[in-house]
Write a protein that holds these residues in place. Structure first.
Motif, PDB file in Angstrom:
ATOM      1  N   LYS A 271      13.938  -7.955  46.248  1.00 35.57           N
ATOM      2  CA  LYS A 271      13.228  -8.316  47.486  1.00 35.57           C
ATOM      3  C   LYS A 271      12.910  -9.801  47.523  1.00 35.57           C
ATOM      4  N   GLN A 272      12.453 -10.329  46.390  1.00 34.32           N
ATOM      5  CA  GLN A 272      12.135 -11.754  46.333  1.00 34.32           C
ATOM      6  C   GLN A 272      13.389 -12.603  46.490  1.00 34.32           C
ATOM      7  N   MET A 273      14.487 -12.144  45.904  1.00 32.63           N
ATOM      8  CA  MET A 273      15.738 -12.889  45.996  1.00 32.63           C
ATOM      9  C   MET A 273      16.259 -12.930  47.427  1.00 32.63           C
ATOM     10  N   CYS A 274      15.956 -11.884  48.204  1.00 34.01           N
ATOM     11  CA  CYS A 274      16.427 -11.849  49.591  1.00 34.01           C
ATOM     12  C   CYS A 274      15.874 -13.010  50.415  1.00 34.01           C
ATOM     13  N   ARG A 275      14.798 -13.604  49.927  1.00 32.81           N
ATOM     14  CA  ARG A 275      14.233 -14.761  50.623  1.00 32.81           C
ATOM     15  C   ARG A 275      15.056 -16.024  50.382  1.00 32.81           C
ATOM     16  N   HIS A 276      15.990 -15.926  49.443  1.00 34.16           N
ATOM     17  CA  HIS A 276      16.785 -17.100  49.065  1.00 34.16           C
ATOM     18  C   HIS A 276      18.273 -16.734  49.092  1.00 34.16           C
ATOM     19  N   PRO A 277      18.863 -16.647  50.277  1.00 32.63           N
ATOM     20  CA  PRO A 277      20.275 -16.242  50.408  1.00 32.63           C
ATOM     21  C   PRO A 277      21.246 -17.098  49.595  1.00 32.63           C
ATOM     22  N   LYS A 278      20.933 -18.384  49.437  1.00 33.69           N
ATOM     23  CA  LYS A 278      21.832 -19.258  48.676  1.00 33.69           C
ATOM     24  C   LYS A 278      21.908 -18.827  47.212  1.00 33.69           C
ATOM     25  N   VAL A 279      20.789 -18.338  46.690  1.00 35.12           N
ATOM     26  CA  VAL A 279      20.779 -17.858  45.309  1.00 35.12           C
ATOM     27  C   VAL A 279      21.612 -16.592  45.180  1.00 35.12           C
ATOM     28  N   VAL A 280      21.446 -15.664  46.139  1.00 35.97           N
ATOM     29  CA  VAL A 280      22.218 -14.416  46.118  1.00 35.97           C
ATOM     30  C   VAL A 280      23.706 -14.724  46.253  1.00 35.97           C
ATOM     31  N   LYS A 281      24.056 -15.645  47.138  1.00 36.32           N
ATOM     32  CA  LYS A 281      25.457 -16.047  47.316  1.00 36.32           C
ATOM     33  C   LYS A 281      26.016 -16.618  46.011  1.00 36.32           C
ATOM     34  N   TRP A 282      25.235 -17.482  45.353  1.00 34.73           N
ATOM     35  CA  TRP A 282      25.690 -18.089  44.107  1.00 34.73           C
ATOM     36  C   TRP A 282      25.929 -17.022  43.041  1.00 34.73           C
ATOM     37  N   LEU A 283      25.031 -16.048  42.926  1.00 37.02           N
ATOM     38  CA  LEU A 283      25.193 -14.980  41.944  1.00 37.02           C
ATOM     39  C   LEU A 283      26.448 -14.162  42.223  1.00 37.02           C
ATOM     40  N   PHE A 284      26.680 -13.841  43.509  1.00 45.98           N
ATOM     41  CA  PHE A 284      27.848 -13.047  43.879  1.00 45.98           C
ATOM     42  C   PHE A 284      29.135 -13.811  43.580  1.00 45.98           C
ATOM     43  N   ASP A 285      29.214 -15.058  44.035  1.00 48.66           N
ATOM     44  CA  ASP A 285      30.431 -15.846  43.832  1.00 48.66           C
ATOM     45  C   ASP A 285      30.700 -16.094  42.351  1.00 48.66           C
ATOM     46  N   THR A 286      29.617 -16.325  41.579  1.00 48.23           N
ATOM     47  CA  THR A 286      29.776 -16.544  40.139  1.00 48.23           C
ATOM     48  C   THR A 286      30.335 -15.303  39.467  1.00 48.23           C
ATOM     49  N   LYS A 287      29.837 -14.123  39.866  1.00 49.51           N
ATOM     50  CA  LYS A 287      30.327 -12.872  39.295  1.00 49.51           C
ATOM     51  C   LYS A 287      31.802 -12.664  39.605  1.00 49.51           C
ATOM     52  N   MET A 288      32.208 -12.999  40.835  1.00 52.34           N
ATOM     53  CA  MET A 288      33.614 -12.840  41.195  1.00 52.34           C
ATOM     54  C   MET A 288      34.516 -13.756  40.378  1.00 52.34           C
ATOM     55  N   ARG A 289      34.073 -14.990  40.152  1.00 53.61           N
ATOM     56  CA  ARG A 289      34.884 -15.930  39.366  1.00 53.61           C
ATOM     57  C   ARG A 289      34.923 -15.511  37.908  1.00 53.61           C
TER      58      ARG A 289
END
Length: 294
Positions: A271-289
């Motif tokens: 829930k707290q992370m949802c306030r920071h979309p850039k962080v969620v995006k970074w985690l997702f993209d990092t996992k894919m790479r």
């Protein structure tokens, strides 16, 4: 197919041409209220499985593969060989048998007649809503380590739901709560265990071997990866347990992530992370790479 899946496919089957809908926008909901929307670096490719699987079959045949339109009746091991009897009566003798027959695998039931079926996942197709966006929701209301999703395909949207206690009635309740009309329900089991003996001459891959992602239930990437590992084990005459060791380790980590994610503290963090979309995006993209070539 996430980017790590289609990158791996491009490497395994170069030149494969298949139809897909590319989606770069992801919308995540937590408990129906907290929303996080972001664009990923490389799109997710959404395919229609019947068309995609037929394309794979054509590629296989073009490169010398033989396709038998039949079904498995019996498996017998004799003198170092595996003998498969089909319902037509035809028998196929081989040194290696690779079971790629999904969560209800007959090959796995040969290895363990009392194998688990896994969790039930349900879907239905609906008219496109006009948005080329992937929607995913996790909730503590009635989701037990599961999630709801909407995937935009080429001609329709896919509405789906799955958790550790899914039933058709539960899926209907999810649809009703979201104001979505019921169309034609489809269901399939997702096997998420490894309750069978590992063998070097009978190898299970993909959903048959329980290799779907323990956190997200994504299955295609690990189907491709375990298929590659099976081929490597056979060609190099090595143990599949050894070649596939990174996947087994990854599955243990995925289980830890799932248990944390669906805990009360895990939901609080998300829930707290949802306030920071850039962080969620970074985690997702990092996992894919990170998993692109592993």
């Amino acid at each position: 197919m996430t980017s790590k899946a289609w990158h791996l496919l491009d490497r395994l089957l170069p030149g494969l041409d298949y139809e897909f809908n590319a989606v770069s926008n992801v919308r995540l909901y937590v408990n129906g209220g907290n929303k996080c929307e972001f664009d990923i670096d490389e799109p997710i490719r959404i395919v229609r499985r019947k068309l995609f699987d037929y394309t794979l079959l054509q590629y296989y045949q073009k490169h010398g593969g033989r396709f038998l339109q039949d079904s498995l009746k019996d498996i017998v091991e004799r003198d170092g060989h595996v003998i498969v009897t089909l319902h037509s009566g035809e028998q196929v003798q081989c040194r290696y048998l690779v079971g790629a027959d999904g969560s209800n695998s007959r090959v796995r039931r040969y290895l363990n007649p009392h194998t688990d079926r896994g969790i039930l996942a349900m879907e239905q197709y609906v008219e496109k809503n006009g948005e080329n966006v992937i929607e995913v929701e996790i909730s503590q209301a009635y989701y037990v380590a599961g999630y709801f999703y909407r995937f935009p395909n080429t001609g329709f949207d896919i509405i789906g739901f799955g958790d550790y206690s899914t039933t058709p009635d539960k899926f209907r309740k999810v649809l009703s709560d979201k104001g979505i009309s019921e169309t034609k329900l489809k269901g399939a089991y997702v096997y998420l265990s490894n309750d069978y003996p590992l063998r070097d001459n009978i190898i299970l891959i993909g959903d048959a071997g329980g290799f779907a992602n323990r956190t997200t239930s994504e299955g295609i990437y690990d189907a491709f990866k375990t298929a590659e590992n099976a081929a490597t084990a056979i060609i190099q005459k090595r143990s599949f347990r050894e070649v596939n060791a990174p996947v087994f380790r990854k599955m243990k980590n995925e289980l830890r992530v799932r248990n944390f994610l669906f805990s009360s503290f895990g939901f609080f963090i998300v829930k707290q992370m949802c306030r920071h979309p850039k962080v969620v995006k970074w985690l997702f993209d990092t996992k894919m790479r990170r998993e692109k070539w592993i």
